[in-house]
Scaffold this motif. Structure first.
Motif, short mmCIF file in Angstrom:
data_model
loop_
_atom_site.label_atom_id
_atom_site.label_comp_id
_atom_site.label_asym_id
_atom_site.label_seq_id
_atom_site.Cartn_x
_atom_site.Cartn_y
_atom_site.Cartn_z
N ILE A 1 1.07 -0.95 -0.10
CA ILE A 1 0.45 0.17 0.53
C ILE A 1 0.46 1.01 0.45
N ILE A 2 0.78 2.12 -1.02
CA ILE A 2 1.26 3.15 -0.99
C ILE A 2 0.59 4.53 -0.65
N CYS A 3 0.71 5.36 0.38
CA CYS A 3 0.00 6.95 0.69
C CYS A 3 0.43 8.18 0.41
N GLY A 4 0.28 8.12 -0.69
CA GLY A 4 0.15 9.06 -1.04
C GLY A 4 1.30 9.35 -2.39
N LEU A 5 0.84 9.91 -3.53
CA LEU A 5 1.12 9.28 -4.79
C LEU A 5 1.56 10.62 -5.44
N GLY A 6 2.83 11.60 -5.08
CA GLY A 6 3.39 12.29 -5.38
C GLY A 6 4.43 11.66 -6.55
N HIS A 7 5.76 12.74 -6.42
CA HIS A 7 6.42 12.39 -7.07
C HIS A 7 6.91 10.54 -5.96
N VAL A 8 7.55 10.94 -5.41
CA VAL A 8 8.51 9.59 -4.21
C VAL A 8 7.61 8.67 -4.88
N GLY A 9 6.10 9.19 -4.03
CA GLY A 9 5.62 7.01 -3.84
C GLY A 9 4.82 7.04 -5.77
N TYR A 10 5.02 8.17 -6.81
CA TYR A 10 4.36 7.56 -7.93
C TYR A 10 5.35 6.55 -8.06
N ARG A 11 7.24 6.96 -8.31
CA ARG A 11 7.94 6.52 -8.86
C ARG A 11 8.43 5.46 -8.37
N THR A 12 8.24 5.39 -6.94
CA THR A 12 8.17 4.30 -6.01
C THR A 12 7.33 2.81 -6.48
N ALA A 13 6.18 3.21 -6.90
CA ALA A 13 4.52 2.14 -7.35
C ALA A 13 5.25 2.36 -8.62
N GLN A 14 6.45 2.73 -9.39
CA GLN A 14 6.67 2.27 -10.87
C GLN A 14 7.72 1.07 -10.70
N ARG A 15 8.48 1.81 -9.87
CA ARG A 15 9.72 0.66 -9.67
C ARG A 15 8.78 -1.12 -9.56
N LEU A 16 7.75 -0.91 -8.35
CA LEU A 16 7.06 -1.94 -7.47
C LEU A 16 6.42 -2.74 -9.52
N LEU A 17 5.78 -2.36 -9.60
CA LEU A 17 5.22 -2.94 -10.56
C LEU A 17 6.06 -2.82 -11.24
N ASP A 18 6.50 -2.57 -12.09
CA ASP A 18 7.78 -2.73 -13.04
C ASP A 18 8.22 -4.45 -12.42
N ALA A 19 8.63 -4.04 -11.47
CA ALA A 19 8.74 -5.69 -10.64
C ALA A 19 8.16 -6.83 -10.50
N HIS A 20 6.64 -6.71 -11.25
CA HIS A 20 5.52 -7.68 -10.46
C HIS A 20 5.10 -7.64 -9.39
N ILE A 21 5.33 -6.20 -8.42
CA ILE A 21 4.88 -6.59 -7.42
C ILE A 21 3.21 -6.12 -7.34
N ASP A 22 2.59 -6.23 -6.95
CA ASP A 22 0.81 -5.54 -6.83
C ASP A 22 1.54 -5.03 -4.97
N CYS A 23 0.75 -3.97 -6.26
CA CYS A 23 0.28 -2.25 -5.07
C CYS A 23 -0.85 -1.58 -5.76
N VAL A 24 -1.57 -1.34 -4.57
CA VAL A 24 -2.61 0.15 -3.92
C VAL A 24 -1.57 0.76 -3.45
N GLY A 25 -2.87 2.46 -4.52
CA GLY A 25 -2.83 3.69 -3.50
C GLY A 25 -4.02 4.38 -3.10
N ILE A 26 -2.89 5.23 -2.57
CA ILE A 26 -3.88 6.01 -1.20
C ILE A 26 -3.60 7.69 -1.87
N GLU A 27 -4.56 7.87 -2.30
CA GLU A 27 -4.23 9.82 -2.70
C GLU A 27 -5.38 10.47 -2.29
N ILE A 28 -5.15 11.31 -1.40
CA ILE A 28 -6.21 12.43 -0.80
C ILE A 28 -6.61 13.87 -2.13
#
Length: 374
Positions: A151-178
């Motif tokens: 679970i990634i809370c906050g999809l700004g620059h850091v959250g977005y790039r972290t999510a991209q890395r995890l998705l590229d590594a085939h790790i499932d992610c769920v984001g929360i953004e206010i």
């Protein structure tokens, strides 16, 4: 040792093709999750319908009156007749002398089919509508199918790039953004569920599947929100791994010691070593501190006139305290290369070492200083 199949795959399949295959795999996973959602939405109605159909076929097989000269109903004919009646197709005649429960089945099955089909069509159309418009209900439904995700809370620059890395590594992610932002939309296009809301709220964390997640990463731009979100996640799922970003370096160190947080990182502390390395070395990839020693990861190319050509990695390591992570030669990438490998012109090396050692290696590689002792 690198996986032989992976090495062969990388040698014969281009980078662009591998990227297309990864995207196709991502779409396939998303479609499988959609089918899982459909099965979950219709499992009760499907179960009831199958039960009624089988029960009706059994009733007809046992008690449907047969006209003299006709064969008795076997299981195949009885089941076929029931299915045809549900689908408004031609079925059995309506015998006036049949038992009341047989008449009830003959009258009720078309009505059952009418309601089941209408209900299924309406609900399926609603599910497709939610999916197409990426509505909140669809995102929650999709997140509910995840297990062992991040679970990634906050999809700004850091959250977005972290999510991209995890998705590229085939790790499932769920984001929360206010709030709505372009990053959240880009991640949603990749099939990642993005829930809109406050990541400190217990209900929001439950909708993101915090009880089934492997870790939660909180990287909003507010230190207090990050700490509260991590603590809320720990209350709901005590065993979840929690990683947070804090702007205050001293606060980050105290939080790790005083609160049950697995890791708290200060962005300024993380950025300082790589900024320092960038002004002293070329192509700095990363910099980190371990045991009080700053180590840099850099990428260097062996030029045509380098004195290091034909030298083995072992010979270089006997002179300098460094580690070769990767050697790329043409399209071939060798992770953790063998020490007996000799360098050739055009080789691209990924190296880890201190700034002083890397500066010495760079001088040796360029030929400005070739006599260097360990």
């Amino acid at each position: 040792m690198i996986n032989p199949f992976k090495s062969w795959f990388q040698s014969f399949v281009s980078t662009a093709t591998r990227a297309r295959l990864r995207r196709a795999l991502s779409h396939l996973v998303t479609e499988c999750r959609f089918l899982k959602l459909v099965a979950g939405r219709f499992q009760w109605s499907l179960g009831v319908s199958v039960t009624v159909i089988l029960f009706s076929a059994w009733i007809l097989k046992q008690w449907y009156p047969i006209i003299p000269g006709e064969e008795a109903l076997d299981w195949d004919r009885a089941l076929y007749s029931v299915v045809m009646m549900v689908a408004f197709g031609p079925a059995l005649n309506f015998p006036s002398h049949a038992p009341w429960f047989v008449k009830a089945i003959l009258l009720g099955l078309p009505l059952l089919g009418l309601f089941v089909i209408i209900d299924a069509v309406v609900r399926f159309a609603g599910l497709m509508f939610e999916r197409r418009l990426q509505l909140k209900e669809w995102q929650i439904l999709l997140a509910s199918t995840y297990r062992q995700h991040v679970i990634i809370c906050g999809l700004g620059h850091v959250g977005y790039r972290t999510a991209q890395r995890l998705l590229d590594a085939h790790i499932d992610c769920v984001g929360i953004e206010i709030a709505d932002n372009p990053f959240a939309g880009e991640l949603a296009k990749r099939g990642m569920p993005v829930l809109k809301g406050d990541c400190r709220a217990r209900e929001q964390l439950l909708q993101a599947g915090v009880e089934k997640a492997r870790a939660i990463l909180v990287v909003t731009d507010n230190d207090v929100v990050n700490i509260e979100s991590a603590l809320s996640a720990r209350e709901v799922a005590p065993g979840i791994r929690t990683v947070i970003r804090l702007f205050d370096q001293s606060l980050a160190k105290k939080i790790e010691k005083l609160v049950e947080i697995d890791a708290a990182f200060s962005t300024s502390e993380l950025a300082a070593p790589i900024f320092a390395a960038a002004v002293t070395s070329q192509k700095v990839l990363h910099s980190f501190v371990t045991q009080g020693i700053t180590l840099n990861t850099v990428e260097m190319t062996v030029p045509n006139q380098s004195p290091l050509i034909h030298q083995t990695l072992d010979e270089i390591q006997q002179r300098l305290e460094l580690t070769f992570l990767c050697l790329r030669r043409g399209e071939h990438i060798d992770w953790n290369p063998r020490t007996e490998r000799q360098l050739q012109s055009g080789d691209i090396l990924m190296i880890v070492g201190t700034a002083e050692v890397l500066a010495t290696f760079e001088a040796l590689n360029s030929g400005t200083r070739f006599t260097e002792t360990r």
